[in-house]
Design an enzyme around this catalytic site. Structure first.
Site, PDB file in Angstrom:
ATOM      1  N   GLY A 179       0.799  -1.212   0.000  1.00  0.00           N
ATOM      2  CA  GLY A 179       0.000   0.000   0.000  1.00  0.00           C
ATOM      3  C   GLY A 179       0.839   1.272   0.000  1.00  0.00           C
ATOM      4  O   GLY A 179       2.052   1.255   0.222  1.00  0.00           O
ATOM      5  N   HIS A 180       0.163   2.375  -0.208  1.00  0.00           N
ATOM      6  CA  HIS A 180       0.793   3.691  -0.319  1.00  0.00           C
ATOM      7  C   HIS A 180       1.565   4.078   0.940  1.00  0.00           C
ATOM      8  O   HIS A 180       1.193   3.725   2.055  1.00  0.00           O
ATOM      9  CB  HIS A 180      -0.264   4.759  -0.607  1.00  0.00           C
ATOM     10  CG  HIS A 180      -1.252   4.939   0.519  1.00  0.00           C
ATOM     11  ND1 HIS A 180      -1.025   5.761   1.583  1.00  0.00           N
ATOM     12  CD2 HIS A 180      -2.466   4.369   0.718  1.00  0.00           C
ATOM     13  CE1 HIS A 180      -2.052   5.712   2.412  1.00  0.00           C
ATOM     14  NE2 HIS A 180      -2.939   4.876   1.915  1.00  0.00           N
ATOM     15  N   ASN A 181       2.670   4.771   0.757  1.00  0.00           N
ATOM     16  CA  ASN A 181       3.499   5.316   1.842  1.00  0.00           C
ATOM     17  C   ASN A 181       4.109   4.255   2.743  1.00  0.00           C
ATOM     18  O   ASN A 181       4.584   4.553   3.834  1.00  0.00           O
ATOM     19  CB  ASN A 181       2.695   6.303   2.700  1.00  0.00           C
ATOM     20  CG  ASN A 181       2.284   7.541   1.943  1.00  0.00           C
ATOM     21  OD1 ASN A 181       1.279   7.522   1.237  1.00  0.00           O
ATOM     22  ND2 ASN A 181       3.052   8.610   2.072  1.00  0.00           N
TER      23      ASN A 181
END
Length: 315
Positions: A236-238
């Site tokens: 997932g993002h970040n």
């Protein structure tokens, strides 16, 4: 990526390659086999795990006496064999590693050389290093940088501001740099949060087939050097995954997760949004991690709980 290569190589040459002292008979071997499929003139391995508290895969029991039925075999092992099993041995601290080093050196060849398949689209702004391989029907976007000797296999798409290091492997049907999954309810429906950040992937990273790596909202999604990611994994993002961590098949790493160095994430785990794992953690199969865990934690269950502290590293 590899296929069998026929060869005849002397035991002495194998020992020299592995830098192992050997004074036994010097015959030729023509294959590398498992203990379940033994043939004459072959090299095999048998390993005993020294640290049983840290085993992920337990020792399998074999009747090594059956080895005496075969001619011209050599066993790479760290075990002291029964005196009745009189076969040539190469003593190794890491028999499995040395066995596969022998396969790579003498009994296999890489099918994929450098070059770009004509069916792939490489945008003008993309920067590719030396000896990069790009398979069929791939898409490499304008702001993508790929380092030397990296291999990108068929049907892979790489978007956005993404930098991938050298000597990486990106297996087929993988997507890197896609929009993350983020929505805010409004009176008019669900508002998609634009992801305008970037992705940084280090050197010697392996990303399996049908996996996804999302770009960040604003900052970076980071995968450090020597991280190995299996097939069917969502990053997932970040998210930040630190050096030499291994993530096995079917895992979901939700946004803003931080995973330390040298961790092992077993199949079908979920690491929930914003959770942090320290270095040298092991997460058991199908666990759901919903809180933070410090270095050397062995985590099991749903929700995940601390089983014990493991003072030795995963590898």
């Amino acid at each position: 990526m590899y296929t069998i290569r026929k060869n005849n190589i002397s035991v002495k040459a194998v020992a020299d390659f592995l830098d192992i002292s050997y004074s036994g008979p010097n015959f030729f071997i023509s294959s590398a086999n498992s203990l379940n499929n033994i043939s004459d003139n072959s090299v095999l391995f048998y390993a005993i795990a020294k640290d049983k508290s840290n085993q992920i895969i337990k020792n399998m029991n074999y009747d090594l006496k059956k080895l005496k039925q075969f001619k011209n075999i050599i066993l790479i092992t760290n075990a002291t064999l029964d005196k009745t099993i009189d076969i040539p041995i190469l003593f190794s601290k890491n028999p499995k590693l040395d066995f596969y080093r022998v396969i790579l050196e003498f009994f296999s060849e890489n099918n994929f050389k450098n070059g770009i398949h004509p069916s792939s689209v490489i945008e003008d702004g993309a920067i590719l290093g030396k000896d990069v391989y790009v398979g069929s029907h791939c898409y490499i976007g304008n702001n993508v940088k790929i380092g030397n000797n990296t291999k990108v296999f068929d049907n892979t798409c790489i978007y956005g501001e993404t930098e991938i290091g050298s000597n990486c492997v990106i297996k087929s049907n993988t997507t890197i740099g896609s929009e993350g999954f983020g929505f805010i309810p409004t009176d008019d429906g669900l508002f998609h949060l634009p992801h305008v950040g970037s992705i940084l992937i280090g050197n010697d990273v392996w990303i399996g087939s049908n996996s996804t790596v999302e770009k960040s909202h604003l900052d970076q999604t980071i995968i450090e050097d020597d991280v190995k990611i299996d097939d069917l994994v969502q990053i997932g993002h970040n998210t930040i995954i630190k050096q030499s961590t291994q993530i096995t098949s079917g895992c979901v790493i939700v946004g803003r997760v931080k995973i330390g160095k040298n961790c092992w994430i077993s199949p079908h785990c979920v690491i929930d949004v914003g959770c942090e794992l320290g270095d040298n953690c092991i997460v058991g199969t199908s666990s759901l991690v919903r809180t933070n865990f410090s270095n050397n934690s062995v985590i099991v269950g749903s929700p995940g709980r601390l089983l014990r502290k493991n003072e030795s590293s995963v590898r």
